[in-house]
Write an enzyme that holds these catalytic residues in place. Structure first.
Site, mmCIF file in Angstrom:
data_model
loop_
_atom_site.group_PDB
_atom_site.id
_atom_site.type_symbol
_atom_site.label_atom_id
_atom_site.label_comp_id
_atom_site.label_asym_id
_atom_site.label_seq_id
_atom_site.Cartn_x
_atom_site.Cartn_y
_atom_site.Cartn_z
ATOM 1 N N ASN A 9 29.014 2.812 16.244
ATOM 2 C CA ASN A 9 28.855 3.291 17.622
ATOM 3 C C ASN A 9 29.144 2.110 18.535
ATOM 4 O O ASN A 9 28.295 1.236 18.720
ATOM 5 C CB ASN A 9 27.424 3.810 17.825
ATOM 6 C CG ASN A 9 27.168 4.190 19.279
ATOM 7 O OD1 ASN A 9 28.101 4.312 20.071
ATOM 8 N ND2 ASN A 9 25.906 4.359 19.638
ATOM 9 N N LYS A 11 29.438 2.059 21.653
ATOM 10 C CA LYS A 11 28.839 2.179 22.993
ATOM 11 C C LYS A 11 29.916 1.828 24.041
ATOM 12 O O LYS A 11 31.074 2.139 23.834
ATOM 13 C CB LYS A 11 27.588 1.311 23.109
ATOM 14 C CG LYS A 11 26.628 1.527 21.929
ATOM 15 C CD LYS A 11 25.291 0.900 22.140
ATOM 16 C CE LYS A 11 24.453 1.080 20.879
ATOM 17 N NZ LYS A 11 23.078 0.680 21.033
ATOM 18 N N HIS A 95 22.224 10.779 21.789
ATOM 19 C CA HIS A 95 21.814 9.378 21.639
ATOM 20 C C HIS A 95 20.732 9.068 22.678
ATOM 21 O O HIS A 95 20.857 9.455 23.835
ATOM 22 C CB HIS A 95 23.011 8.442 21.802
ATOM 23 C CG HIS A 95 22.692 7.047 21.343
ATOM 24 N ND1 HIS A 95 21.881 6.205 22.075
ATOM 25 C CD2 HIS A 95 23.025 6.363 20.224
ATOM 26 C CE1 HIS A 95 21.750 5.057 21.423
ATOM 27 N NE2 HIS A 95 22.441 5.134 20.292
ATOM 28 N N GLU A 97 20.003 6.516 24.349
ATOM 29 C CA GLU A 97 20.429 5.801 25.558
ATOM 30 C C GLU A 97 20.945 6.782 26.599
ATOM 31 O O GLU A 97 20.743 6.606 27.799
ATOM 32 C CB GLU A 97 21.506 4.758 25.208
ATOM 33 C CG GLU A 97 20.894 3.554 24.502
ATOM 34 C CD GLU A 97 21.888 2.702 23.733
ATOM 35 O OE1 GLU A 97 23.110 2.969 23.802
ATOM 36 O OE2 GLU A 97 21.431 1.762 23.060
ATOM 37 N N GLU A 167 16.941 7.475 14.590
ATOM 38 C CA GLU A 167 17.037 6.210 15.319
ATOM 39 C C GLU A 167 15.761 5.992 16.119
ATOM 40 O O GLU A 167 15.661 6.432 17.278
ATOM 41 C CB GLU A 167 18.221 6.241 16.290
ATOM 42 C CG GLU A 167 19.573 6.381 15.623
ATOM 43 C CD GLU A 167 20.654 5.696 16.443
ATOM 44 O OE1 GLU A 167 21.298 4.799 15.895
ATOM 45 O OE2 GLU A 167 20.829 6.029 17.623
ATOM 46 N N GLY A 173 18.834 -1.865 19.039
ATOM 47 C CA GLY A 173 19.204 -3.075 19.780
ATOM 48 C C GLY A 173 18.091 -4.101 19.891
ATOM 49 O O GLY A 173 18.226 -5.087 20.621
ATOM 50 N N SER A 212 19.147 -1.516 14.595
ATOM 51 C CA SER A 212 19.140 -2.913 14.135
ATOM 52 C C SER A 212 19.493 -3.075 12.656
ATOM 53 O O SER A 212 18.967 -3.959 11.967
ATOM 54 C CB SER A 212 17.793 -3.581 14.453
ATOM 55 O OG SER A 212 17.600 -3.616 15.860
HETATM 56 C C1 PEP Z 1 22.607 2.687 18.189
HETATM 57 O O1 PEP Z 1 22.437 2.532 19.390
HETATM 58 O O2 PEP Z 1 23.064 3.762 17.751
HETATM 59 C C2 PEP Z 1 22.244 1.591 17.307
HETATM 60 C C3 PEP Z 1 21.940 1.868 16.089
HETATM 61 O O3 PEP Z 1 22.269 0.342 17.851
HETATM 62 P P1 PEP Z 1 21.923 -1.047 17.108
HETATM 63 O O4 PEP Z 1 22.550 -1.000 15.736
HETATM 64 O O5 PEP Z 1 22.542 -2.097 17.982
HETATM 65 O O6 PEP Z 1 20.438 -1.139 17.034
#
Ligand code: PEP
Length: 250
Positions: A9, A11, A95, A97, A167, A173, A212
């Protein structure tokens, strides 16, 4: 053992020249990995670039969102048909975000999931709880509501061959991934919730962990029984790190 799936992803990162470099490095480094499916979800304007660089490789591409509507006066929106015009096979829906920043309801997200699924795209439904919800012990209740909105509106068969990404919002993040046990427990809960309505859909569903994931912690997560792969943000932005994660899944 079912094949693992790893989804990048990106982003809102990238530009034409950086994307070219990154995708060319993906192609070269990931080519030998024959036992894992890999998808890269790029920002909308770069779908054509992903299509032109990835067509004919084993890496698929997709988007990070889609409209709940099929066509019409929806300024700024992108429909499922438009994604298909550029060869997208997957699309992330819900998602956290986006859900937070644009106040997306579970009902809206369910409609997007249905639109993708019923038009032949694989939806990647993101679910997960906040830290406060986890500390209060209501994480399963929160995730159940996200899953149940789809089951109650469109039926559990919608989950056949689809993807759910667990998630936890506190892990995205933050550098603090869920432990393999925390993730496994929630993945088992999600599969069970769907299996209670449609066992074959639950068995064909892939449940990814996201939050992460890096090349150091990926193996411990991916060996868990109900973890079918990962949704990767930051770790997908450099080819070396993403290769390490994909190797762990392979
Ligand atoms: C995400 O936002 O889908 C995600 C998993 O981000 P990160 O791996 O940076 O935590």
């Amino acid at each position: 053992m079912p094949r693992k799936l790893v989804v990048a992803n990106w982003k809102m990162h990238g530009n034409l020249s950086a994307n070219r470099q990154l995708l060319e490095a993906y192609i070269q480094k990931l080519k030998p990995l024959e036992n894992v499916d890999i998808v890269v979800c790029v920002p909308y304007p770069y779908l054509a670039q992903a299509q032109s660089l990835l067509a004919g490789t084993s890496i698929a591409w997709g988007a990070q969102n889609l409209s709940k509507d099929l066509v019409g006066a929806y300024t700024g929106e992108v429909s499922v048909g438009m994604l298909q015009d550029f060869g997208a096979t997957h699309v992330i829906v819900g998602h956290s975000e986006r859900a937070t920043a644009y106040c997306e309801s579970d009902e809206n997200i369910a409609t997007k999931f249905m639109q993708a699924k019923s038009h032949g795209l694989t939806p990647i439904l993101c679910v997960g709880e906040t830290l406060i919800e986890r500390e209060a012990g209501v994480m399963e209740m929160v995730v159940a509501k996200q899953i149940d909105t789809i089951i109650n509106t469109y039926g559990a068969s919608m989950f056949a061959n689809a993807v759910v990404a667990y998630e936890p919002i506190w892990a995205i993040g933050s550098g603090l991934a869920a432990t393999p046990e925390q993730a496994q427990n929630m993945h088992e809960f999600i599969r069970g919730r769907i299996a209670a309505h449609d066992e074959s859909a639950a068995n064909s569903l892939k449940i990814l962990y996201g939050g992460s994931v890096n090349s150091q912690n990926a193996v411990q997560l991916f060996v868990m029984q109900d973890i079918d792969g990962g949704l990767i943000g930051r770790g997908s932005l450099t080819a070396e790190e993403f290769e390490g994660i994909c190797r762990a899944a392979n």
